[in-house]
Enzyme design. Sequence first.
Site, PDB file in Angstrom:
ATOM      1  N   THR A   1      86.273  84.333  32.370  1.00 46.57           N
ATOM      2  CA  THR A   1      87.944  84.273  32.353  1.00 46.57           C
ATOM      3  C   THR A   1      88.317  84.624  33.171  1.00 46.57           C
ATOM      4  O   THR A   1      88.030  85.653  34.352  1.00 46.57           O
ATOM      5  CB  THR A   1      87.852  84.805  30.825  1.00 46.57           C
ATOM      6  OG1 THR A   1      87.718  83.855  29.451  1.00 46.57           O
ATOM      7  CG2 THR A   1      89.264  86.028  30.547  1.00 46.57           C
TER       8      THR A   1
ATOM      9  N   ASP B   1      92.865  81.402  30.800  1.00 43.04           N
ATOM     10  CA  ASP B   1      92.820  79.383  30.546  1.00 43.04           C
ATOM     11  C   ASP B   1      91.551  79.229  29.312  1.00 43.04           C
ATOM     12  O   ASP B   1      91.857  79.939  28.198  1.00 43.04           O
ATOM     13  CB  ASP B   1      91.195  80.147  32.035  1.00 43.04           C
ATOM     14  CG  ASP B   1      90.024  80.488  31.760  1.00 43.04           C
ATOM     15  OD1 ASP B   1      89.003  79.487  31.936  1.00 43.04           O
ATOM     16  OD2 ASP B   1      90.335  81.631  31.296  1.00 43.04           O
TER      17      ASP B   1
ATOM     18  N   ARG C   1      88.270  78.256  28.816  1.00 44.72           N
ATOM     19  CA  ARG C   1      86.662  77.373  29.428  1.00 44.72           C
ATOM     20  C   ARG C   1      85.885  79.163  27.918  1.00 44.72           C
ATOM     21  O   ARG C   1      85.974  79.894  28.705  1.00 44.72           O
ATOM     22  CB  ARG C   1      86.321  77.124  30.538  1.00 44.72           C
ATOM     23  CG  ARG C   1      85.204  77.124  31.237  1.00 44.72           C
ATOM     24  CD  ARG C   1      84.676  76.881  32.255  1.00 44.72           C
ATOM     25  NE  ARG C   1      85.190  75.160  32.905  1.00 44.72           N
ATOM     26  CZ  ARG C   1      84.905  74.893  33.651  1.00 44.72           C
ATOM     27  NH1 ARG C   1      84.011  76.088  34.711  1.00 44.72           N
ATOM     28  NH2 ARG C   1      85.077  74.275  34.288  1.00 44.72           N
TER      29      ARG C   1
ATOM     30  N   LYS D   1      91.932  82.000  23.833  1.00 49.47           N
ATOM     31  CA  LYS D   1      91.862  82.793  24.133  1.00 49.47           C
ATOM     32  C   LYS D   1      92.176  83.547  24.023  1.00 49.47           C
ATOM     33  O   LYS D   1      92.456  84.655  24.115  1.00 49.47           O
ATOM     34  CB  LYS D   1      90.993  83.205  25.315  1.00 49.47           C
ATOM     35  CG  LYS D   1      90.032  82.386  26.076  1.00 49.47           C
ATOM     36  CD  LYS D   1      89.525  82.645  27.628  1.00 49.47           C
ATOM     37  CE  LYS D   1      88.600  81.505  27.853  1.00 49.47           C
ATOM     38  NZ  LYS D   1      88.409  81.684  29.014  1.00 49.47           N
TER      39      LYS D   1
ATOM     40  N   GLY E   1      85.050  88.311  27.275  1.00 47.99           N
ATOM     41  CA  GLY E   1      84.092  89.344  27.134  1.00 47.99           C
ATOM     42  C   GLY E   1      83.345  88.688  26.075  1.00 47.99           C
ATOM     43  O   GLY E   1      83.572  86.547  26.295  1.00 47.99           O
TER      44      GLY E   1
ATOM     45  N   SER F   1      86.056  87.694  34.965  1.00 50.31           N
ATOM     46  CA  SER F   1      86.002  87.261  36.176  1.00 50.31           C
ATOM     47  C   SER F   1      87.120  86.775  37.544  1.00 50.31           C
ATOM     48  O   SER F   1      86.306  87.133  38.302  1.00 50.31           O
ATOM     49  CB  SER F   1      84.483  86.263  35.758  1.00 50.31           C
ATOM     50  OG  SER F   1      84.981  84.758  35.522  1.00 50.31           O
TER      51      SER F   1
ATOM     52  N   ASP G   1      87.262  80.821  40.207  1.00 53.22           N
ATOM     53  CA  ASP G   1      85.916  81.206  39.834  1.00 53.22           C
ATOM     54  C   ASP G   1      85.175  80.475  38.729  1.00 53.22           C
ATOM     55  O   ASP G   1      85.684  79.721  38.502  1.00 53.22           O
ATOM     56  CB  ASP G   1      86.845  81.984  38.587  1.00 53.22           C
ATOM     57  CG  ASP G   1      85.815  82.861  38.369  1.00 53.22           C
ATOM     58  OD1 ASP G   1      86.428  83.349  36.490  1.00 53.22           O
ATOM     59  OD2 ASP G   1      84.804  83.501  38.795  1.00 53.22           O
TER      60      ASP G   1
ATOM     61  N   SER H   1      85.631  80.466  35.131  1.00 55.05           N
ATOM     62  CA  SER H   1      86.936  80.045  34.491  1.00 55.05           C
ATOM     63  C   SER H   1      87.329  79.440  34.963  1.00 55.05           C
ATOM     64  O   SER H   1      87.175  78.014  35.979  1.00 55.05           O
ATOM     65  CB  SER H   1      88.332  80.766  35.001  1.00 55.05           C
ATOM     66  OG  SER H   1      87.720  82.859  34.904  1.00 55.05           O
TER      67      SER H   1
END
Lengths: 128, 271
Positions: free
Chosen positions: B43, B59, B61, B75, B89, B171, B208, B211
């Site tokens: 994320t 984000d 995803r 999130k 996580g 991430s 990334d 995400s």
Amino acid sequence: MAEWQLRAKNERKGVRQDVQEEFSLQSHLKTFSAKSFEDYKQTLVRTQGIHAAMRLNMENTILAQYRRMPGFHSEFVGLDTMQDGIQNVGFEDILNDPRESPAMPISLHEGMEQLLNINPSVEPRPSH
Amino acid sequence: MEASLEIPKGGFSFDLCKRNAWLESQANYGSSSIIKKAKKTGTTIAGIIFKDGVVLGADTRATSGPIVADKNCEKIHYLAPNIFCCGAGTSADCENVTEMMASNLTLHRLNTGRECRVITAVTMLSQYLFRYQGYISAALVVGGVDSTGPSLYTIHPHGSVDQLPFVTMGSGSLAAMAVFEAGYQEGLERQPGIDLVRAAIQSGIDNDLGSGSNVDITVITPEGVQRFRNLDKAEPKYKSKNPLFYPKGTTKYYDEIISKVAIIEGDAMEQ
């Protein structure tokens, strides 16, 4: 190393170790709450004297002994109030409630035999 | 001497740990891994303190290994009317821990009769995560406004806490942190603050793999909370409403038979 040797190395080492070995987090959780209670009692001893800690111990023992017979659910309202469990929500309340487990609870007779240590078919355990 | 019977308790059950460890060791022998990969959020989450309050961004995803499990997940979780929390996580860990903490904070508010402080939520969460030694994989960004002003904290899965004016986790945190380091100033106004967080999350989405999709923003001020769900949408994937539309003449035919049908009054079953 040959594959059969790798396999033998990683194979489970027998039933006794299976049963006794606990996951590290499992043993940590068991000792964590006991240890934090011990730390609290030590603080009490230093600040209010040993009698305060003794009284806390006594109250916890008294509150823990009033429970239903094995196999039935016991509320422990007094114990929860003493230990702040009544004010906090944790995973114990949401996940894996023992009242809703698919396994049958311990049979009443066996539970009482274990509590009173009188199982006739088993060698008497060494006690002091 | 009486033996004592253990009181059965709820919570996590460790019955399958040995089996899982054994399965994992079997994976070395060329057989494919049977163990399911937990749904993670892989994320980009970020937050800044601006002049009056806190802006949190994330984000949307959620991935399960190489597959996108949820294209539009939320999130940014609610902890208290003045405290919100972004989670990175394992999805289940983040959601359940934050819901449980929200319940605990409500009980705390009812007991004390006051608005919650952000540091209360942070202390409860970090002590809880430390007790589970990092096995509950939830990296959180907790932000809110209380009587002492706006504050922003990060909590790592093992229980360590940081307090900073701008934070990123997940991430895509490095990509988002690069944007913050270049563009952050103290005392930002509300709209430049929102734009900065949007740019940071967008940078995480672009750079990334874990995400993607849309950007969610939450703005917390002493006056109240404003939540923008899907502020920046990703490109829509399908353009036409009915993709299976075949114009007349698509199917080729090489013969045509027209026959007249006579309609007779009466019950067909009689005949």
